[in-house]
Design a protein around this motif. Structure first.
Motif, PDB file in Angstrom:
ATOM      1  N   SER A   1     -40.303  -1.981  14.668  1.00 35.64           N
ATOM      2  CA  SER A   1     -39.466  -2.859  15.486  1.00 35.64           C
ATOM      3  C   SER A   1     -38.883  -3.973  14.622  1.00 35.64           C
ATOM      4  CB  SER A   1     -40.269  -3.457  16.650  1.00 35.64           C
ATOM      5  OG  SER A   1     -41.287  -4.302  16.181  1.00 35.64           O
TER       6      SER A   1
ATOM      7  N   THR B   1     -36.624  -7.880  15.079  1.00 34.32           N
ATOM      8  CA  THR B   1     -36.170  -8.932  15.982  1.00 34.32           C
ATOM      9  C   THR B   1     -34.927  -9.580  15.394  1.00 34.32           C
ATOM     10  OG1 THR B   1     -38.404  -9.401  16.788  1.00 34.32           O
ATOM     11  CG2 THR B   1     -36.744 -11.109  17.105  1.00 34.32           C
TER      12      THR B   1
ATOM     13  N   THR C   1     -35.198  -7.959  20.656  1.00 34.56           N
ATOM     14  CA  THR C   1     -36.136  -7.058  19.983  1.00 34.56           C
ATOM     15  C   THR C   1     -35.619  -5.627  20.046  1.00 34.56           C
ATOM     16  OG1 THR C   1     -38.004  -8.473  20.587  1.00 34.56           O
ATOM     17  CG2 THR C   1     -38.507  -6.212  19.932  1.00 34.56           C
TER      18      THR C   1
END
Length: 586
Positions: A93, A95, A355
């Motif tokens: 992931s 951000t 995100t």
């Protein structure tokens, strides 16, 4: 000469047809056998096409990591930032803390265009250049000429027609070269020297092929056929070193504004041009976003059409996308870019943290595996149908004479039954079917989490009549995909030491296709009749038919000679009888 029943009163023609019909019975049997071989060959080839379809489909689906290890990305705000992920990105992931600005393209906006009488409202995309030309417009009078010219060993060319007076540029392969005198000193790479004979010589470092396409303005003697042309060029900065790529054009006074738009959009200039009818303004935009230079203009123009008539003097350089990712302030020339295998698209500016989470795309992988199972089951259905198809022993292929005696519907039903069961219990098809089914039951010992299809929810049906078709336990397969998609990919594709199920099956499919091709031809290098079994049988039948036809012609000729001799004998007998009758009964 054939005598046909004049003396005997017999229907010799019909008798000959009946005799030859009996004689042709072996020929009819051979022709029916040949037709049946052709049908069987077609059915074999149809099966090979279906085998090849699965062979190809497997390579494009379950054997591709991009399909079997696909990742999906969930954005916390899809309307501002979206993303996709490659198969090797992992469950990661990012951000995006902030998007300060989006990437934009360099744009040149012209001034309002008016006609020479000052009426701008009458200007449209159809307006001709001669009607909007300013006093600063530079014209060359002549005719536009395009030709292919040979380049000689001296790195020079000779044009077929003399240049018009005042021409300063020619276009070689779309690139402009300034024409200078051969006494003008050292020649630059963008220049071409012209001698008194009109021969043009290029700089020695300019790379040219043996033949080049040349566009130039040639002079004309008939002034009524002459037009005015203007030379213009656009230069676009291509790197941070300040290098420009230049594209040049010759436009005629009779070209419209739309003609200019079309020419620029179809050129290699990497720009989008349009004319706004409301503002009467010509606009150019770079197809690529981002900036190379924040101080100098990334568009430069040469030629009075661009600089004066269109007024393309307001150039706004493009800008890079500026954003913060995982706390790092950075920028990109485009709004779509890749970071560690994730392709991110910025859609709007924001100071909100967004995100992007990558995870296994379970639905896509499940769909890929399901499609493979469905294609496999369709092939199993087809092959089982052929080896178990009913065979109608009493339905031979029809001869032309037999077909003429049936209606179209009756002939169609007859053909369907005659073609049924030609591959029933065929050993070659049965062997291919068994190999195909057995490929799925082999244990795959790659050290992965899965060694059999049953472990991921794919098993054979319990119904024996299905002939080995597969069925899927959806919940079990989805759970396996969520748990370890890489192990599923390894089950199908193996590793460096061990081949997977898909590789084993494709090898068996290839072996089956080769065996069928050796029998029925059509692929794998078996195209000529002598290269495959059915083709050889067909050639043998053709030779037998040729021999039979020759013998039938000989028999028919012999029968006619016999009937003709009989007719002549009976004619002589009749004449003698008539003569005796006349003598006795004068």
């Amino acid at each position: 000469m054939r005598l046909s029943g004049l003396s005997s009163g017999l229907d010799i023609d019909q008798m000959m047809k009946d005799l030859m019909k009996a004689e042709r019975m072996p020929v009819n049997k051979l022709e029916k056998k040949k037709t049946e071989l052709g049908w069987k060959m077609d059915q074999y080839r149809e099966m090979n096409l279906k085998l090849r379809a699965l062979h190809t489909s497997m390579f494009d689906s379950i054997m591709r990591a991009s399909s079997m290890q696909r990742r999906s990305v969930v954005s916390s705000n899809e309307s501002i930032i979206s993303a996709t992920a490659s198969s090797n990105v992992g469950n990661t992931s990012f951000t995006i803390n902030e998007v300060k600005q989006l990437a934009t393209a360099t744009t040149a906006i012209g001034s309002t265009i008016s006609k020479t009488n000052g009426q701008s409202d009458s200007v449209t995309s159809r307006t001709l250049l001669k009607d909007i030309a300013t006093n600063e417009m530079e014209w060359v009078v002549g005719k536009r000429t395009r030709e292919a010219v040979q380049v000689d060993e001296n790195h020079s060319i000779k044009l077929k027609e003399p240049l018009a007076e005042g021409v300063k540029h020619i276009l070689i392969q779309g690139q402009a070269y300034e024409i200078v005198s051969d006494q003008a000193g050292e020649l630059a790479r963008n220049q071409v020297a012209m001698d008194d004979a009109g021969r043009l010589t290029f700089h020695e470092d300019v790379t040219l092929s043996s033949q080049v396409q040349v566009e130039y303005i040639a002079g004309v003697e008939d002034e009524e056929k002459a037009q005015r042309f203007t030379f213009n060029s656009l230069s676009l900065m291509t790197n941070e070193s300040g290098d420009y790529q230049t594209t040049s054009f010759y436009f005629s006074e009779n070209d419209s504004i739309q003609s200019v738009v079309t020419a620029m959009n179809q050129s290699k200039a990497n720009v989008t041009a349009f004319f706004d009818e409301h503002q009467k303004t010509f606009v150019l935009t770079n197809k690529s976003t981002g900036t190379f230079n924040r101080e100098e203009k990334e568009f430069t123009f040469e030629g009075s059409l661009f600089t004066s008539t269109f007024g393309l003097n307001e150039v706004k350089n493009g800008q890079n996308a500026q954003f913060t990712i995982n706390g790092l302030e950075t920028e990109r020339r485009e709004n779509t870019f890749s970071v560690s295998g994730m392709t991110i698209t910025l859609k709007d500016t924001t100071n909100q943290a967004i995100t992007l989470a990558a995870s296994t795309d379970v639905d896509s992988i499940y769909k890929t595996i399901t499609s493979f199972v469905n294609e496999y089951n369709e092939l199993i259905d087809f092959m089982n149908g052929k080896v178990n198809e009913r065979y109608y022993r009493d339905y031979d292929p029809l001869t032309d004479e037999e077909r003429d005696g049936l209606s179209e519907a009756e002939a169609k039903r007859w053909d369907e039954r005659a073609q049924s069961g030609l591959l029933r219990n065929d050993s070659l098809v049965q062997t291919s079917l068994n190999q195909l089914r057995s490929s799925l039951y082999k244990p795959i010992l790659t050290g992965g989490a899965f060694t059999h299809l049953s472990q991921i929810g794919i098993t054979t049906t319990r119904d024996y009549a299905d002939g080995g078709k597969l069925e899927i336990d959806e919940d079990k397969l989805r759970k396996a995909i969520e748990t370890d998609p890489e192990a599923i990919f390894t089950l199908f594709n193996g590793n460096q030491e061990t081949e997977g199920l898909a590789q084993s099956m494709r090898r068996d499919l290839q072996r089956s296709m080769s065996s069928i091709a050796r029998r029925a031809g059509g692929s794998e290098g078996f195209h000529e009749l002598h290269q495959f079994t059915i083709g050889q049988q067909t050639r043998t039948i053709d030779q037998q038919l040729s021999n039979f036809e020759r013998r039938l012609e000989q028999k028919e000729a012999r029968y006619w000679r016999q009937f003709t001799a009989m007719e002549r004998a009976m004619q002589m007998a009749n004449q003698q009888s008539e003569s005796l009758f006349n003598l006795l009964y004068n």
